[in-house]
Write an enzyme that holds these catalytic residues in place. Structure first.
Site, mmCIF file in Angstrom:
data_model
loop_
_atom_site.group_PDB
_atom_site.id
_atom_site.type_symbol
_atom_site.label_atom_id
_atom_site.label_comp_id
_atom_site.label_asym_id
_atom_site.label_seq_id
_atom_site.Cartn_x
_atom_site.Cartn_y
_atom_site.Cartn_z
ATOM 1 N N ARG A 41 20.766 -9.152 -12.121
ATOM 2 C CA ARG A 41 19.757 -9.433 -11.302
ATOM 3 C C ARG A 41 19.834 -9.603 -10.012
ATOM 4 O O ARG A 41 19.390 -9.358 -9.212
ATOM 5 C CB ARG A 41 18.437 -10.189 -12.079
ATOM 6 C CG ARG A 41 17.297 -10.466 -11.050
ATOM 7 C CD ARG A 41 16.172 -10.922 -11.781
ATOM 8 N NE ARG A 41 16.312 -11.679 -12.947
ATOM 9 C CZ ARG A 41 16.447 -13.069 -12.990
ATOM 10 N NH1 ARG A 41 16.596 -13.475 -11.814
ATOM 11 N NH2 ARG A 41 16.859 -13.902 -13.935
ATOM 12 N N TYR B 236 -0.740 3.743 2.947
ATOM 13 C CA TYR B 236 -0.206 4.503 1.406
ATOM 14 C C TYR B 236 -1.301 3.631 0.403
ATOM 15 O O TYR B 236 -1.519 2.669 0.321
ATOM 16 C CB TYR B 236 1.121 4.069 1.432
ATOM 17 C CG TYR B 236 1.372 4.706 -0.103
ATOM 18 C CD1 TYR B 236 1.441 5.857 -0.550
ATOM 19 C CD2 TYR B 236 1.620 3.865 -1.151
ATOM 20 C CE1 TYR B 236 1.771 6.258 -1.742
ATOM 21 C CE2 TYR B 236 1.653 4.066 -2.393
ATOM 22 C CZ TYR B 236 1.931 5.495 -2.846
ATOM 23 O OH TYR B 236 2.151 5.956 -4.324
ATOM 24 N N ASP C 14 6.302 0.841 7.116
ATOM 25 C CA ASP C 14 6.777 1.682 6.028
ATOM 26 C C ASP C 14 7.313 2.978 6.754
ATOM 27 O O ASP C 14 6.615 3.841 7.270
ATOM 28 C CB ASP C 14 5.494 1.923 5.309
ATOM 29 C CG ASP C 14 5.764 2.947 3.965
ATOM 30 O OD1 ASP C 14 6.799 3.690 3.960
ATOM 31 O OD2 ASP C 14 5.006 2.969 2.933
HETATM 32 C C1 PLP Z 1 5.356 7.007 -2.190
HETATM 33 C C2 PLP Z 1 5.075 6.189 -1.014
HETATM 34 C C3 PLP Z 1 5.106 4.708 -1.451
HETATM 35 C C4 PLP Z 1 5.126 3.987 -2.678
HETATM 36 O O1 PLP Z 1 6.583 4.353 -3.265
HETATM 37 P P1 PLP Z 1 6.869 4.436 -4.879
HETATM 38 O O2 PLP Z 1 8.260 4.550 -4.804
HETATM 39 O O3 PLP Z 1 5.994 5.598 -5.451
HETATM 40 O O4 PLP Z 1 6.571 3.231 -5.563
HETATM 41 C C5 PLP Z 1 5.092 3.801 -0.275
HETATM 42 N N1 PLP Z 1 4.554 4.255 0.841
HETATM 43 C C6 PLP Z 1 4.756 5.709 1.228
HETATM 44 C C7 PLP Z 1 4.236 5.833 2.413
HETATM 45 C C8 PLP Z 1 4.787 6.579 0.137
HETATM 46 O O5 PLP Z 1 4.723 7.799 0.542
#
Ligand code: PLP
Length: 378
Positions: A46, A98, A170
């Site tokens: 982990r 998101y 993000d």
């Molecule tokens: C898909 C997505 C997420 C979430 O990611 P997962 O891998 O599905 O948990 C977060 N931010 C954006 C912009 C995404 O497209």
């Protein structure tokens, strides 16, 4: 070294036992220790696994960070990074964030006493006005999803720094190939590696990457403490997917631009949202902070009927949730990513019933356009 070279020749050591060209999959949960007095580099998987570590070093290097941390999903990366905040803290968050991030912020972190205000971060005055004495973080996505709004990252990061906030970005839509927020002064880059980074629609994974070493240690602590780590098999698949990131992004982006230009000329298409079109309100800012517009675009059709016909009839794009695969993926935000919102909330955000999002893959672009032509005009 340039990006395309670094992707293929990362720094991690070649397996000393065999000199294998790829990183082996260390499918273990624990490691034997020599004696009570001598513990090895690895103790429990982990905390550390060599396959995951190779991937973490690679993503850190590609984002020009010092520490990359790999998680079981993009949401695990986002949620773990949000654990940096404490009860009483306030966050300013981009409005069309998101939907999964919106959900944890409004239904989970709010219960823990971490409050969020959602604003249109493409206007920095709005961000400035939303900052309170207890604001600790600024959470951004640019281009945003699914409206492809652009936020000035350097401007936002400077404002955040002035007010002592941590900036989180993000970077899923752009990947480090096209945009590197840490170089623009942002503190934490988040990814759903499920999308372009892995690129083959076969792994769920996520990342957090930082430049600051102290912040890096705090994230590593949270990764180990909370435990939402990425497993060795999935880490290996992502390492493999990453090798073609540059060529996939280049090719998909070229097709996305061709598709966006073609869509803009269609009578049944009333609006195309894509930061590669000079008509996009964020075009200049995007061009100044990213080296390309990416492979995701959204568009609005003239009627719900035409929208349904397109979604049901399209063949060369998979009708699915997700994006960033080698195959084109078409989705319907009103029913998929934003289906949990009330029609009023959706309308306020601009996510109409005629909005379609398209993630352009590696199909021949003439075929993609011919297929769209058939469902739109046939
Ligand atoms: C898909 C997505 C997420 C979430 O990611 P997962 O891998 O599905 O948990 C977060 N931010 C954006 C912009 C995404 O497209």
């Amino acid at each position: 070294m340039k990006f395309g070279t670094r992707i293929l020749h990362p720094h991690h050591e070649i397996d000393p036992a065999t000199h294998a060209v790829g990183v082996p999959i260390y499918q273990v949960s624990t490691y034997r220790q020599e004696s009570v007095d001598r513990f090895g580099r690895y103790d429990y998987a982990r905390s550390d696994n060599p396959t995951r570590e190779a991937l973490e070093e690679t993503i850190a290097s590609l984002e020009n960070g010092t520490q990359g941390v790999a998680f079981a999903s993009g949401m695990a990366a986002i949620s773990t990074a949000l654990l940096l905040f404490s009860a009483g803290d306030h966050l300013v968050v981009c409005r069309d964030v998101y939907s999964g991030a919106y959900r944890v912020l409004t239904e989970l972190f709010s219960r823990l006493g971490i409050e969020s205000t959602f604003v249109d971060t493409s206007r920095l005055e709005t961000v400035r006005e939303a900052i309170r004495p207890n604001t600790r973080g600024l959470y951004l996505e640019t281009p945003s999803n699914p409206l492809l709004k652009i936020t000035d990252l350097a401007g936002a990061a400077a404002l955040a720094r002035e007010r002592g906030l941590i900036t989180l970005v993000d970077n899923t839509f752009m990947t480090p190939y096209l945009q590197r927020p840490l170089d623009l002064g942002c503190d934490i880059v988040l990814h759903s590696g499920t999308k372009f980074l892995n690129g083959h629609s076969d792994v769920i994974c996520g990342f957090a990457v930082v430049k600051d070493r102290e912040l890096g240690s705090r994230l590593r602590f949270l990764q180990n403490a909370f435990g939402a780590i990425l497993g060795p098999q999935d880490s290996w698949l992502v390492l493999r997917g990453l090798k073609t990131l540059r060529v996939r992004m280049e090719e998909s982006q070229k097709s996305a631009l061709a598709v966006a230009q073609w869509l803009s000329r269609q009578e049944k298409v009333v609006e195309v949202l894509y930061p590669g079109l000079p008509s996009h309100p964020g075009f200049a800012i995007h061009e100044s902070q990213a080296s390309g517009p990416g492979a995701v675009l959204s568009f609005r059709l003239s009627s719900v009927d035409a929208t349904r016909k397109l979604l049901n009839g399209i063949r060369l794009a998979v009708f699915a949730v997700s994006l960033g695969g080698v195959e084109s993926i078409v989705s319907y935000p009103a029913r998929m990513s934003h289906g949990a919102m009330s029609p009023r909330e959706r309308e306020a955000l601009g996510i109409s019933d005629t909005l379609v999002r398209l993630s352009v893959g590696l199909e021949d672009r003439d075929d993609l356009i011919a297929d769209l032509d058939r469902v739109l005009n046939g």
